[in-house]
Scaffold this motif. Structure first.
Motif, PDB file in Angstrom:
ATOM      1  N   PRO A 194       0.813  -1.117   0.136  1.00 54.46           N
ATOM      2  CA  PRO A 194       0.078  -0.022   0.058  1.00 54.46           C
ATOM      3  C   PRO A 194       0.845   1.320  -0.059  1.00 54.46           C
ATOM      4  O   PRO A 194       0.335   2.376  -0.319  1.00 54.46           O
ATOM      5  N   SER A 195       2.249   1.046   0.492  1.00 51.66           N
ATOM      6  CA  SER A 195       2.819   2.216   0.619  1.00 51.66           C
ATOM      7  C   SER A 195       3.528   2.628  -1.014  1.00 51.66           C
ATOM      8  O   SER A 195       3.875   3.796  -1.103  1.00 51.66           O
ATOM      9  N   ASP A 196       3.261   1.921  -1.835  1.00 49.97           N
ATOM     10  CA  ASP A 196       3.757   1.973  -3.198  1.00 49.97           C
ATOM     11  C   ASP A 196       2.529   2.628  -4.235  1.00 49.97           C
ATOM     12  O   ASP A 196       2.767   2.665  -5.106  1.00 49.97           O
ATOM     13  N   VAL A 197       1.403   2.568  -3.725  1.00 48.35           N
ATOM     14  CA  VAL A 197       0.206   2.949  -4.373  1.00 48.35           C
ATOM     15  C   VAL A 197       0.334   4.255  -4.801  1.00 48.35           C
ATOM     16  O   VAL A 197       0.661   5.318  -4.030  1.00 48.35           O
ATOM     17  N   ASP A 198      -0.245   4.749  -6.126  1.00 49.98           N
ATOM     18  CA  ASP A 198      -0.340   6.199  -6.484  1.00 49.98           C
ATOM     19  C   ASP A 198      -1.676   6.584  -5.924  1.00 49.98           C
ATOM     20  O   ASP A 198      -2.501   6.581  -6.381  1.00 49.98           O
ATOM     21  N   ALA A 205      -4.504  -2.127   4.906  1.00 52.10           N
ATOM     22  CA  ALA A 205      -3.375  -2.316   5.415  1.00 52.10           C
ATOM     23  C   ALA A 205      -2.933  -1.568   6.725  1.00 52.10           C
ATOM     24  O   ALA A 205      -2.238  -1.876   7.590  1.00 52.10           O
ATOM     25  N   HIS A 206      -3.503  -0.207   6.915  1.00 48.38           N
ATOM     26  CA  HIS A 206      -3.136   0.448   7.963  1.00 48.38           C
ATOM     27  C   HIS A 206      -4.510   1.152   8.879  1.00 48.38           C
ATOM     28  O   HIS A 206      -4.153   1.771  10.021  1.00 48.38           O
ATOM     29  N   PHE A 207      -5.733   0.785   8.590  1.00 50.40           N
ATOM     30  CA  PHE A 207      -6.768   1.151   9.441  1.00 50.40           C
ATOM     31  C   PHE A 207      -6.631   0.909  10.726  1.00 50.40           C
ATOM     32  O   PHE A 207      -6.515   1.625  11.917  1.00 50.40           O
ATOM     33  N   ALA A 247       6.461   7.400   2.641  1.00 46.67           N
ATOM     34  CA  ALA A 247       5.662   6.448   2.573  1.00 46.67           C
ATOM     35  C   ALA A 247       4.245   6.762   2.839  1.00 46.67           C
ATOM     36  O   ALA A 247       4.016   7.899   3.563  1.00 46.67           O
ATOM     37  N   VAL A 248       3.250   5.989   2.620  1.00 43.30           N
ATOM     38  CA  VAL A 248       1.683   6.149   3.040  1.00 43.30           C
ATOM     39  C   VAL A 248       1.768   6.232   4.717  1.00 43.30           C
ATOM     40  O   VAL A 248       1.061   7.066   5.178  1.00 43.30           O
ATOM     41  N   ARG A 249       2.457   5.067   5.313  1.00 44.64           N
ATOM     42  CA  ARG A 249       2.132   5.066   6.748  1.00 44.64           C
ATOM     43  C   ARG A 249       2.464   6.304   7.492  1.00 44.64           C
ATOM     44  O   ARG A 249       1.615   6.747   8.169  1.00 44.64           O
ATOM     45  N   PRO A 250       3.494   6.883   7.488  1.00 41.19           N
ATOM     46  CA  PRO A 250       3.891   8.015   8.021  1.00 41.19           C
ATOM     47  C   PRO A 250       2.941   9.192   7.486  1.00 41.19           C
ATOM     48  O   PRO A 250       2.602   9.990   8.715  1.00 41.19           O
ATOM     49  N   TRP A 251       2.455   9.338   6.445  1.00 38.49           N
ATOM     50  CA  TRP A 251       1.639  10.365   6.118  1.00 38.49           C
ATOM     51  C   TRP A 251       0.622  10.081   6.829  1.00 38.49           C
ATOM     52  O   TRP A 251      -0.112  11.045   7.391  1.00 38.49           O
ATOM     53  N   LEU A 252      -0.080   8.852   6.953  1.00 39.93           N
ATOM     54  CA  LEU A 252      -1.227   8.679   7.692  1.00 39.93           C
ATOM     55  C   LEU A 252      -1.270   8.988   9.502  1.00 39.93           C
ATOM     56  O   LEU A 252      -2.101   9.551   9.807  1.00 39.93           O
ATOM     57  N   TYR A 253      -0.067   8.721   9.717  1.00 43.74           N
ATOM     58  CA  TYR A 253       0.137   8.833  11.064  1.00 43.74           C
ATOM     59  C   TYR A 253       0.274  10.332  11.344  1.00 43.74           C
ATOM     60  O   TYR A 253       0.041  11.004  12.376  1.00 43.74           O
ATOM     61  N   GLY A 254       0.754  11.304  10.391  1.00 46.68           N
ATOM     62  CA  GLY A 254       0.815  12.584  10.408  1.00 46.68           C
ATOM     63  C   GLY A 254      -0.698  13.253  10.502  1.00 46.68           C
ATOM     64  O   GLY A 254      -0.732  14.254  11.348  1.00 46.68           O
ATOM     65  N   ILE A 255      -1.681  12.659   9.639  1.00 41.74           N
ATOM     66  CA  ILE A 255      -2.739  13.219   9.556  1.00 41.74           C
ATOM     67  C   ILE A 255      -3.522  12.755  10.892  1.00 41.74           C
ATOM     68  O   ILE A 255      -4.326  13.665  11.516  1.00 41.74           O
TER      69      ILE A 255
END
Length: 189
Positions: free
Chosen positions: A4-8, A23-25, A65-73
């Motif tokens: 999921p971190s590689d998804v556009d 993957a991250h919820f 990556a997506v994961r840290p971006w989501l944690y930032g939100i």
């Protein structure tokens, strides 16, 4: 299967974003639940993904990556609830009750790493006394399980700033706890 971190995400309507959500919820929900409470986590974790979906065009995989971006939100959403969070830490410091006990499984393992039964109330009070920016770093490392680089991405700060905030927070926590260090040595994993 695509990580999921590689998804556009800019083109991630439907299936691609579903993979990110799946993957991250759960981990975002656990992080928010540990910062606030389960009832608020239900809403804030959902809001995290609504915001991520709405702002997917702003995500740049070249920057991280997506994961840290989501944690930032999620951390920004938690900041909106800061007064309630600080009130909770202060209330726990007065009662001395262990925090995180309502959660089973992975959360128990994290709680065991982050707290010692004899300092729980003082730890909650010490966490409440930290500056928000320092508390965010500590809790992203301890409750989110993020590495230093991921914390830097999540908060939009330089890597070195994570280390300096963590160092400052550790000193304040040790002082508040009479020299006891409830945090395992955080390392960049």
């Amino acid at each position: 299967m695509i990580d999921p971190s590689d998804v556009d995400l800019a083109e991630g309507i439907g299936e691609a974003f579903d993979r990110v959500f799946d993957a991250h919820f759960a981990e975002i929900h656990r992080y928010v639940a540990r910062r606030l409470d389960t009832d608020v986590a239900d809403d804030l974790a959902a809001d995290t993904f609504l915001i991520a979906f709405r702002d997917r065009h702003r995500f740049d995989a070249a920057r991280g990556a997506v994961r840290p971006w989501l944690y930032g939100i999620a951390t920004n959403l938690v900041a909106r609830h800061r007064r309630q969070e600080v009130r909770r830490w202060r209330a726990l410091s007065r009662t001395g009750a262990p925090w995180g006990r309502a959660h089973e499984g992975h959360e128990d393992a994290v709680t065991a790493r982050v707290t010692a039964e004899r300092v729980t109330g003082r730890l909650a009070g010490a966490l409440a006394g930290l500056a928000k920016r320092d508390r965010d770093v500590v809790l992203l490392l301890a409750l989110g399980g993020l590495a230093h680089a991921e914390v830097a991405e999540a908060l939009g700060i330089p890597y070195g700033t994570v280390a300096s905030r963590l160092n400052r927070a550790r000193k304040q926590l040790r002082k508040a706890l009479g020299g006891v260090n409830p945090l395992e040595e955080a390392h960049d994993g």
